[in-house]
Design a protein around this motif. Structure first.
Motif, PDB file in Angstrom:
ATOM      1  N   ALA A   1       6.212 -11.353 -73.373  1.00 51.01           N
ATOM      2  CA  ALA A   1       7.460 -11.844 -73.947  1.00 51.01           C
ATOM      3  C   ALA A   1       7.391 -13.350 -74.178  1.00 51.01           C
ATOM      4  N   VAL A   2       6.793 -14.082 -73.236  1.00 53.65           N
ATOM      5  CA  VAL A   2       6.631 -15.530 -73.385  1.00 53.65           C
ATOM      6  C   VAL A   2       5.777 -15.837 -74.614  1.00 53.65           C
ATOM      7  N   LEU A   3       4.687 -15.102 -74.776  1.00 56.39           N
ATOM      8  CA  LEU A   3       3.799 -15.313 -75.919  1.00 56.39           C
ATOM      9  C   LEU A   3       4.525 -15.046 -77.230  1.00 56.39           C
ATOM     10  N   ARG A   4       5.323 -13.984 -77.260  1.00 54.31           N
ATOM     11  CA  ARG A   4       6.059 -13.637 -78.480  1.00 54.31           C
ATOM     12  C   ARG A   4       7.029 -14.749 -78.888  1.00 54.31           C
ATOM     13  N   VAL A   5       7.757 -15.308 -77.915  1.00 54.01           N
ATOM     14  CA  VAL A   5       8.725 -16.361 -78.213  1.00 54.01           C
ATOM     15  C   VAL A   5       8.020 -17.682 -78.508  1.00 54.01           C
ATOM     16  N   ARG A   6       6.975 -17.997 -77.737  1.00 51.80           N
ATOM     17  CA  ARG A   6       6.253 -19.250 -77.972  1.00 51.80           C
ATOM     18  C   ARG A   6       5.743 -19.335 -79.399  1.00 51.80           C
ATOM     19  N   ASP A   7       5.192 -18.250 -79.920  1.00 50.67           N
ATOM     20  CA  ASP A   7       4.666 -18.260 -81.283  1.00 50.67           C
ATOM     21  C   ASP A   7       5.780 -18.499 -82.294  1.00 50.67           C
ATOM     22  N   ASP A   8       6.942 -17.887 -82.089  1.00 53.62           N
ATOM     23  CA  ASP A   8       8.071 -18.126 -82.992  1.00 53.62           C
ATOM     24  C   ASP A   8       8.506 -19.590 -82.962  1.00 53.62           C
ATOM     25  N   LEU A   9       8.616 -20.147 -81.765  1.00 54.27           N
ATOM     26  CA  LEU A   9       9.051 -21.543 -81.640  1.00 54.27           C
ATOM     27  C   LEU A   9       8.036 -22.493 -82.255  1.00 54.27           C
ATOM     28  N   LEU A  10       6.758 -22.174 -82.108  1.00 54.30           N
ATOM     29  CA  LEU A  10       5.708 -23.033 -82.638  1.00 54.30           C
ATOM     30  C   LEU A  10       5.703 -23.050 -84.165  1.00 54.30           C
ATOM     31  N   PHE A  11       5.901 -21.875 -84.766  1.00 57.56           N
ATOM     32  CA  PHE A  11       5.759 -21.770 -86.223  1.00 57.56           C
ATOM     33  C   PHE A  11       7.060 -21.970 -86.991  1.00 57.56           C
ATOM     34  N   SER A  12       8.219 -21.686 -86.354  1.00 58.38           N
ATOM     35  CA  SER A  12       9.471 -21.809 -87.100  1.00 58.38           C
ATOM     36  C   SER A  12      10.561 -22.571 -86.363  1.00 58.38           C
ATOM     37  N   GLY A  13      10.335 -22.906 -85.083  1.00 60.92           N
ATOM     38  CA  GLY A  13      11.323 -23.655 -84.324  1.00 60.92           C
ATOM     39  C   GLY A  13      12.437 -22.815 -83.740  1.00 60.92           C
ATOM     40  N   LYS A  14      12.411 -21.512 -83.999  1.00 57.12           N
ATOM     41  CA  LYS A  14      13.437 -20.624 -83.432  1.00 57.12           C
ATOM     42  C   LYS A  14      12.858 -19.216 -83.313  1.00 57.12           C
ATOM     43  N   ALA A  15      13.420 -18.450 -82.408  1.00 55.80           N
ATOM     44  CA  ALA A  15      12.990 -17.065 -82.233  1.00 55.80           C
ATOM     45  C   ALA A  15      13.900 -16.147 -83.035  1.00 55.80           C
ATOM     46  N   THR A  16      13.319 -15.164 -83.695  1.00 58.27           N
ATOM     47  CA  THR A  16      14.089 -14.181 -84.444  1.00 58.27           C
ATOM     48  C   THR A  16      13.882 -12.809 -83.811  1.00 58.27           C
ATOM     49  N   TYR A  17      14.953 -12.015 -83.794  1.00 60.23           N
ATOM     50  CA  TYR A  17      14.908 -10.712 -83.145  1.00 60.23           C
ATOM     51  C   TYR A  17      15.332  -9.621 -84.124  1.00 60.23           C
ATOM     52  N   ALA A  18      14.821  -8.430 -83.872  1.00 63.50           N
ATOM     53  CA  ALA A  18      15.061  -7.322 -84.783  1.00 63.50           C
ATOM     54  C   ALA A  18      16.397  -6.636 -84.509  1.00 63.50           C
ATOM     55  N   TRP A  19      16.934  -6.025 -85.551  1.00 65.77           N
ATOM     56  CA  TRP A  19      18.169  -5.244 -85.464  1.00 65.77           C
ATOM     57  C   TRP A  19      17.891  -3.848 -85.991  1.00 65.77           C
ATOM     58  N   PHE A  20      18.194  -2.837 -85.160  1.00 63.15           N
ATOM     59  CA  PHE A  20      18.010  -1.448 -85.566  1.00 63.15           C
ATOM     60  C   PHE A  20      19.247  -0.893 -86.271  1.00 63.15           C
ATOM     61  N   GLY A  21      20.427  -1.325 -85.842  1.00 64.85           N
ATOM     62  CA  GLY A  21      21.663  -0.851 -86.470  1.00 64.85           C
ATOM     63  C   GLY A  21      22.127   0.493 -85.960  1.00 64.85           C
ATOM     64  N   LEU A  22      22.028   0.690 -84.644  1.00 63.09           N
ATOM     65  CA  LEU A  22      22.514   1.933 -84.058  1.00 63.09           C
ATOM     66  C   LEU A  22      23.080   1.670 -82.670  1.00 63.09           C
ATOM     67  N   THR A  23      23.885   2.587 -82.176  1.00 65.22           N
ATOM     68  CA  THR A  23      24.348   2.529 -80.792  1.00 65.22           C
ATOM     69  C   THR A  23      23.764   3.724 -80.061  1.00 65.22           C
ATOM     70  N   VAL A  24      23.599   3.578 -78.762  1.00 64.33           N
ATOM     71  CA  VAL A  24      22.984   4.644 -77.969  1.00 64.33           C
ATOM     72  C   VAL A  24      23.835   4.951 -76.749  1.00 64.33           C
ATOM     73  N   THR A  25      23.612   6.121 -76.199  1.00 59.08           N
ATOM     74  CA  THR A  25      24.264   6.521 -74.971  1.00 59.08           C
ATOM     75  C   THR A  25      23.241   7.183 -74.068  1.00 59.08           C
TER      76      THR A  25
END
Length: 339
Positions: free
Chosen positions: A189-213
């Motif tokens: 998780a650290v590696l995933r965020v570090r790469d985002d911060l290094l290349f774009s200055g912010k972390a972006t996260y995915a959206w599936f568009g559903l709710t679960v139970t």
């Protein structure tokens, strides 16, 4: 442990950030100091630390009692991480390699924390992995966290953890003072965020568009069911249906609600993610092209249950970084929020 500490001591720094905080609209702003631990992650002088730098007017690090001004390359409240780059590097320092580690350390694994508590020089602390958690109470973490017996005090959030071979385990995300424990953001998780911060200055996260139970069955135990497909979302028109049992999203098996949040954390906006579902008696694989999660879909304040574990590296007058960024859901109920 002596060798692990001595080999990596030169990579540890104390991070300080100043900002102006107003107690109320009518009161004059007060200068506040935030303090945390950080560590070098490159020969170019990049430093990873906790997100104590948000809103800061000035940031610097201390390394062997020498001060160095730092530039903020990016920060992310969801993961409680920030990436800095020094304007002038120390003549001598080492750095930690943040490597991919797809398998989480097992409970009982010894870990060593390297931190700069308060105004003390870097020092080691030892503990064990106690487990890995996707939630605290009924609040989901943004990704699966390690829980360790390493006790975290003021100035220690942002500290790296290593195993006894000196391999990077993760970063202190928050303290659990009542349990004398801590939550650790794992290496992947650290590696995933570090790469985002290094290349774009912010972390972006995915959206599936559903709710679960979550539901409990006698045959399978706990299972995760699609509750609702939201209109104009990535899941709409994909073939996913309410009532589908989620078995796998991408590379992640889905057994609990937190597994869906974890899959969302690692998914990349714009890419196709395969959903493996059970529909009646058949297994169906459905590709979904996920999109970027908007800021309004991210929780921006600590929930009440987590007030005791917010990062402990800040003055009480300073707003605390967000320790979670996924919606509240309860077993046997619809989440009411989308992932």
């Amino acid at each position: 442990m002596v060798e692990v500490f001595s080999s990596n001591e030169d990579a540890i720094v104390r991070v300080k950030a100043t900002l102006l905080v107003k107690d109320s609209e009518d009161s004059p702003p007060k200068k506040t100091l935030r303090v945390g631990t950080g560590f070098f992650v490159s020969q170019e002088g990049h430093v990873l630390t906790s997100d104590i730098v948000e809103g800061a007017g000035r940031v610097w690090i201390e390394h062997h009692q020498i001060y160095y001004l730092a530039e903020i390359l990016g920060h992310d409240a969801v993961s409680n991480l920030a990436l800095l780059k020094l304007k002038t590097k120390p003549k001598k320092f080492s750095f930690l390699r943040v490597d991919e580690r797809p398998v989480l350390p097992k409970p009982g694994t010894f870990v060593v924390a390297l931190s700069s508590a308060l105004e003390f020089p870097p020092s080691p602390g030892i503990g064990i992995v106690q487990g890995n958690e996707s939630n605290f109470g009924n609040k989901l973490f943004p990704t699966r966290m390690l829980r360790t017996s390493v006790s975290v005090g003021p100035g220690e959030v942002g500290a790296p953890l290593l195993d006894l071979n000196g391999r990077f385990i993760g970063v202190v995300y928050a303290g659990l003072p009542d349990l004398r424990s801590s939550c650790i953001l794992p290496a992947s998780a650290v590696l995933r965020v570090r790469d985002d911060l290094l290349f774009s200055g912010k972390a972006t996260y995915a959206w599936f568009g559903l709710t679960v139970t979550s539901q409990i069955s006698l045959e399978e135990g706990l299972r995760v069911i699609v509750d609702e497909i939201l209109e104009d979302s990535p899941s709409a028109g994909s073939g996913l249906r309410p009532g589908d049992q989620l078995l796998k999203i991408g590379d992640f098996a889905i057994k609990r609600r937190g597994d869906v949040a974890n899959a969302s954390f690692f998914a990349r906006p714009g890419q196709f993610v395969n959903f493996l579902v059970r529909r009646e008696s058949e297994e169906v694989e459905i590709p979904v092209r996920v999109t970027k999660r908007s800021k309004k879909k991210i929780v921006s304040s600590p929930p009440p249950e987590l007030e005791s574990i917010v990062p402990s590296d800040q003055n009480s007058t300073v707003p605390t970084p967000t320790p979670n960024a996924v919606p509240e859901v309860k077993d046997d109920e619809s989440s009411g929020e989308d992932l």
